[in-house]
Design a protein around this motif. Structure first.
Motif, mmCIF file in Angstrom:
data_model
loop_
_atom_site.group_PDB
_atom_site.id
_atom_site.type_symbol
_atom_site.label_atom_id
_atom_site.label_comp_id
_atom_site.label_asym_id
_atom_site.label_seq_id
_atom_site.Cartn_x
_atom_site.Cartn_y
_atom_site.Cartn_z
ATOM 1 N N PRO A 1 0.895 -1.143 -0.064
ATOM 2 C CA PRO A 1 0.104 0.134 0.115
ATOM 3 C C PRO A 1 0.832 1.232 -0.075
ATOM 4 O O PRO A 1 1.976 1.304 0.819
ATOM 5 N N ILE B 1 -2.558 7.039 -1.269
ATOM 6 C CA ILE B 1 -3.547 7.479 -2.406
ATOM 7 C C ILE B 1 -3.344 8.609 -3.088
ATOM 8 O O ILE B 1 -3.716 9.755 -2.154
ATOM 9 N N TYR C 1 -6.308 0.880 -5.558
ATOM 10 C CA TYR C 1 -5.811 1.071 -4.241
ATOM 11 C C TYR C 1 -6.885 0.658 -3.257
ATOM 12 O O TYR C 1 -7.947 1.204 -2.918
ATOM 13 N N HIS D 1 -2.748 -2.324 -5.223
ATOM 14 C CA HIS D 1 -2.050 -2.069 -4.229
ATOM 15 C C HIS D 1 -2.812 -2.623 -3.022
ATOM 16 O O HIS D 1 -4.042 -2.212 -2.694
#
Length: 420
Positions: free
Chosen positions: A192, A195, A231, A333
């Motif tokens: 991750p 964003i 994401y 991700h």
């Protein structure tokens, strides 16, 4: 829809009716095929006594199997009720998927139908002499199968639905999910990252529910098709609702993609499952311990057994995390499973409900020490925080000074091992 169908098909072997149906179809086919196989015999078998007695044998099997099926079903229902009252209702799904009980019930039902079809065929004159011989030998095979199944089933009944059996089942399910997440961090996707501010959110379009499965392959394929990056902000076990974003999309044309194609890769249901949800198994284990620690039960020994099971689950996660597989999906991700959340689901809840039981608090500190010393790079922060939290809860209740000092020493060992 596709993911829901895949999930349904994957769960079919866990359904009692599915395995019973397969056994029943096979049994009926075996009884019906005896007449077809008879003419293939290369010689005339001289077994008139055996062929004449097959009807009586089938009658005995049919009547006895009906009683055995009724008895087995009553035992299983009783075990389910016992598990609900003594442990937690969340263990029922694991008991329903038990292979040995399903095989036993399916074998009994299949034998009953085999006997009924054989009796009907004999009464209707369906079998000739060779067919009756084949049916006789098929009946002998069924009797051997029934004998082996009964022995296994009797052994199963000695432990089925008992507390140790339930704990073992939950531990196995939790370890499997934790091991998979250790081997495939971020759900086999990329780590991750922050964003982008221009990313487009894709929210849940149905009523609130719990994420039970995420098809990362479908997400990656859809992202590749639209030329975007995904994401993920949720992982299996999370509660979602219409206002909550399931994922974000970035890239040229991200605001013009078919959002439903991405939603279809995330299955939302009413109940959590053990398959992809590593936290659910730990939650169920802690529920068993909480029930045991309630004033009505007052069974710290069961809570200690649960703590030992939880320790083995975390060990499986750590061992798998030591050698993770390479990320398989480049455009997704994935979410990160926080170790602190895992500890909260398990250790903190048990420490809360067993705050006044020194033996439980001692085992909590011992398990935390084991994790902190064995895998400090994974558990050091979460273990030290959980140790302090458990100690604070214990000191609020326990008044005996030697016990308080002992717990302080144990907690300090955990903290010191984490800091070193």
């Amino acid at each position: 829809m596709i993911l829901a169908v895949k999930k349904y098909i994957s769960r079919l072997p866990e359904k009692i009716w599915f395995r019973a149906m397969l056994f029943s179809v096979a049994a009926i086919a075996a009884a019906a095929a005896a007449e077809w196989i008879g003419p293939l015999m290369p010689y005339e078998a001289d077994l008139e006594i055996a062929s004449g007695s097959v009807g009586e044998i089938l009658t005995i099997l049919a009547s006895s199997m009906l009683a055995v099926i009724a008895f087995s079903v009553s035992i299983m229902v009783s075990a389910y009720g016992s598990a609900t009252s003594t442990a937690t209702p969340r263990t029922i799904t694991l008991m329903l998927a038990d292979d040995r009980s399903q095989n036993a019930l399916s074998t009994f039902l299949g034998t009953f139908l085999f006997s009924i079809v054989g009796i009907i065929g004999l009464s209707a004159g369906y079998y000739d002499d060779r067919g009756r011989i084949v049916l006789f030998f098929a009946t002998i095979v069924v009797i051997v199968l029934i004998a082996a199944t009964l022995i296994n089933w009797i052994q199963q009944l000695s432990t089925f639905g008992r507390m140790n059996d339930l704990i073992d089942r939950v531990e196995l399910a939790a370890s499997k999910a934790l091991r998979w997440h250790g081997q495939h961090p971020y759900l086999n996707g990329q780590p991750p990252i922050e964003i982008p501010s221009e990313a487009v959110p894709i929210c849940c379009d149905i009523a609130s529910g719990l994420v039970t499965s995420i098809d990362m392959g479908l997400l990656d394929e859809t992202a590749e098709k639209h030329g975007v990056t995904v994401y993920l902000t949720i992982h299996p076990g999370k509660l979602v609702y219409p206002a909550r974003a399931l994922l974000y999309l970035s890239g040229e044309g991200a605001d013009r993609v078919d959002a439903q194609a991405f939603r279809d890769a995330i299955l939302v249901e009413h109940d959590r499952s053990f398959d992809q949800d590593p936290r659910f198994g730990l939650v169920v284990l802690s529920e068993i311990a909480s029930r045991a620690l309630s004033p009505a039960v007052n069974d710290p020994g069961t809570a200690i057994s649960v703590l030992d099971s939880g320790l083995r689950c975390f060990e499986a996660f750590a061992e798998a995390s030591a050698e993770p597989e390479e990320a398989k999906y480049s455009r997704v991700h994935g979410p990160e499973i926080e170790v602190g959340d895992l500890f909260t689901d398990f250790f903190i809840k048990i420490a809360r409900d067993g705050a006044g039981m020194v033996e439980v608090q001692q085992r909590v500190q011992l398990c935390l020490l084991a994790l902190a010393q064995s895998w400090p790079e994974i558990f050091f922060t979460a273990a030290s925080e959980a140790s302090r939290n458990a100690l604070a809860r214990a000191l609020d209740v326990i008044v005996h000074k030697p016990d308080r000092e002992d717990l302080k020493v144990r907690s300090q060992r955990v903290v010191d091992s984490c800091e070193t």
